[in-house]
Design a protein around this motif. Sequence first.
Motif, PDB file in Angstrom:
ATOM      1  N   PHE A 163      17.914  30.250 -15.881  1.00 37.58           N
ATOM      2  CA  PHE A 163      17.757  30.445 -17.321  1.00 37.58           C
ATOM      3  C   PHE A 163      18.507  29.418 -18.156  1.00 37.58           C
ATOM      4  O   PHE A 163      18.392  29.425 -19.388  1.00 37.58           O
ATOM      5  N   ALA A 164      19.257  28.535 -17.517  1.00 35.82           N
ATOM      6  CA  ALA A 164      20.086  27.582 -18.261  1.00 35.82           C
ATOM      7  C   ALA A 164      19.279  26.746 -19.256  1.00 35.82           C
ATOM      8  O   ALA A 164      19.699  26.593 -20.408  1.00 35.82           O
ATOM      9  N   PRO A 165      18.120  26.175 -18.867  1.00 35.45           N
ATOM     10  CA  PRO A 165      17.379  25.354 -19.838  1.00 35.45           C
ATOM     11  C   PRO A 165      16.981  26.115 -21.102  1.00 35.45           C
ATOM     12  O   PRO A 165      16.918  25.525 -22.186  1.00 35.45           O
ATOM     13  N   ILE A 166      16.710  27.411 -20.967  1.00 34.30           N
ATOM     14  CA  ILE A 166      16.335  28.202 -22.149  1.00 34.30           C
ATOM     15  C   ILE A 166      17.516  28.309 -23.095  1.00 34.30           C
ATOM     16  O   ILE A 166      17.386  28.079 -24.316  1.00 34.30           O
ATOM     17  N   ALA A 167      18.691  28.646 -22.563  1.00 35.22           N
ATOM     18  CA  ALA A 167      19.884  28.759 -23.403  1.00 35.22           C
ATOM     19  C   ALA A 167      20.225  27.422 -24.047  1.00 35.22           C
ATOM     20  O   ALA A 167      20.569  27.360 -25.240  1.00 35.22           O
ATOM     21  N   ILE A 168      20.115  26.353 -23.277  1.00 34.27           N
ATOM     22  CA  ILE A 168      20.464  25.026 -23.788  1.00 34.27           C
ATOM     23  C   ILE A 168      19.468  24.583 -24.858  1.00 34.27           C
ATOM     24  O   ILE A 168      19.850  24.050 -25.904  1.00 34.27           O
TER      25      ILE A 168
END
Length: 232
Positions: A163-168
């Motif tokens: 999920f990191a790309p979504i948060a970033i």
Amino acid sequence: MHLSKKLAAELIGTFWLVFGGTGSAVLAAGFPGLGIGFAGVSLAFGLTVLTGAYALGHISGGHFNPAVTIGLATARRFPVRDIAPYIAAQLTGAVIASAVLACIASGKPGFDLVASGFAANGYGAHSPGLYSLGAALIIEAVLTFFFLLVILGATDKRAAAGFAPIAIGLALTLIHLISIPVTNTSVNPARSTGPALFLGGWALEQLWLFWLAPVVGAIAAGVVYPFIAEKE
């Protein structure tokens, strides 16, 4: 992954970020009757990072930003020896993207690159809201600090995987919603350098701030996050 492949991914990813983000500002933000406005530009920058990170993050880490590279190295998440080649690849991608965008924008009759501002970052008379140098310095450092905190937290081994790309991407959208009126939003020295090289003049004269402030903010986050996240 061999360093050459990582550098290729960083070049392509940074091209995508600069072309997509600044392209939305130059080509679509003020289009009569259909302009996407600064909210649309904010979303465009966030989407480029989100999609670029999913496409290329597993190859290079998906930095696409010299400040991110420096911040991750400060937090001991990235080897210091690779900082210079990563930044060189990012700058190359940003310059190529700006060149392609200039060619496309010049295809419209009457387009004046200098008069358009070419989505360059600025302060004082060149700030969209006429904000001062001091205001620009503070907001760029503070927002880069929080951008790196989001990156470091979202990519922590203890965070939910995938999920990191979504948060970033959402963080970068929020950052642009806050700061486009102040500086046109940098938080990324490569994004600032590409348009400035083609615009010249004041954009090059003010470029120093859009290196200094993001790097300071990134280094601060690289120190603070490990301190607060470290287990007892």
